[in-house]
Design an enzyme around this catalytic site. Structure first.
Site, short mmCIF file in Angstrom:
data_model
loop_
_atom_site.label_atom_id
_atom_site.label_comp_id
_atom_site.label_asym_id
_atom_site.label_seq_id
_atom_site.Cartn_x
_atom_site.Cartn_y
_atom_site.Cartn_z
N SER A 149 -6.85 -1.52 -2.49
CA SER A 149 -6.04 -1.61 -3.71
C SER A 149 -4.78 -0.77 -3.55
CB SER A 149 -6.82 -1.11 -4.92
OG SER A 149 -5.98 -0.97 -6.05
N TYR A 162 -12.02 4.78 -9.34
CA TYR A 162 -11.83 3.50 -8.65
C TYR A 162 -10.82 3.65 -7.52
CZ TYR A 162 -9.87 -1.11 -7.76
OH TYR A 162 -9.39 -2.24 -7.14
#
Length: 256
Positions: A149, A162
């Site tokens: 990400s 995350y």
């Protein structure tokens, strides 16, 4: 890329029943790979992906792959071994795409130890052991592609756990690339930005939020799952044979 670019190859895509994983599975199937479509809960959605790949002339099967518990990787590979002979008598795998993951987490104040453990179990531990137990099946010259990400490099404190999992995944890619290089296996991370998936549907359903998300990217729009799938297809192909240990930014130039 031609429809036969991955002919004779076998690919495993975790989290392949929806969103980015769905697009990756469909694209690899169109390029000629036999695709194991991993899914955690939604067997119907996974079978829809399989049906789509077959309708395009490809080969695929759904693979139950609930992640986040001890023994999950062993169970995944046992299920894979039980099915792969129907499609590739020699068995084995050429491409592993670690896409499955928990996409959000609470902020520091709200994060519980249980939530922390869960997001790391699915996003970090599962890929680690999928690779560990998959190495005996992964052929020389293969590909490992970890879906990371942009938040591994961009601060977003409200979901920092995350983001931390994706930073760990990038470090995993780097070390694997060094270890597996002698076998001709490349290992890379692909780091998407904001992508228009069902996971983000509620957020992007707000016109102001969508406009903001588009403005973050230098290319001026929200990313589509196919944008990521096409990058993964390139890395999976022989054209990317000389690239390993890299994090490929797939954010559309977010916050340059």
């Amino acid at each position: 890329m031609g429809a036969d670019r991955l002919q004779g190859k076998t690919a495993l895509v975790t989290g392949g029943s929806r969103g980015i994983g769905r697009a990756i599975a469909r694209r690899l199937g169109r390029d000629g790979a036999t695709v194991a479509v991993g899914y955690a809960r939604d067997a119907v959605a996974a079978e829809e992906v399989v049906a789509g790949i077959r309708a395009d002339g490809g080969r695929a099967f759904a693979l139950p792959a609930a992640l986040g518990r001890h023994g999950d990787a062993v169970a995944l590979w046992e299920a894979f071994d039980a099915r792969i002979g129907e499609y590739a008598p020699a068995g084995g795998v050429d491409i592993i795409v670690n896409n499955a993951g928990i996409g959000r987490s609470s902020d520091l104040a709200g994060l519980t130890e249980e939530e922390f453990d869960e997001v790391f179990a699915v996003n970090v531990r599962a890929p680690f052991f999928i690779v560990k137990h998959g190495l005996e099946r992964l052929r020389d010259g293969g590909r490992i592609i970890n879906i990371s990400s942009g938040l591994a490099r961009l601060a977003m404190p409200e979901i920092m756990a995350y983001g931390a999992t994706k930073g760990a995944l990038d470090t995993f890619s780097l070390n694997l690339a060094q270890q597996l290089g002698p076998r001709g296996i490349t290992v890379n991370s692909v780091a998407p930005g904001i992508i228009d998936t069902d996971l983000n549907a509620e957020f992007l359903g707000d016109p102001e939020a969508r406009a903001w998300a588009a403005s973050v990217a230098a290319l001026g729009r929200v990313g589509a799952p196919e944008d990521i799938a096409d990058i993964v297809a390139f890395i999976a192909s022989d054209d990317a044979r000389w690239m390993t240990g890299r994090v490929v930014d797939a954010t559309g130039g977010s916050r340059l």
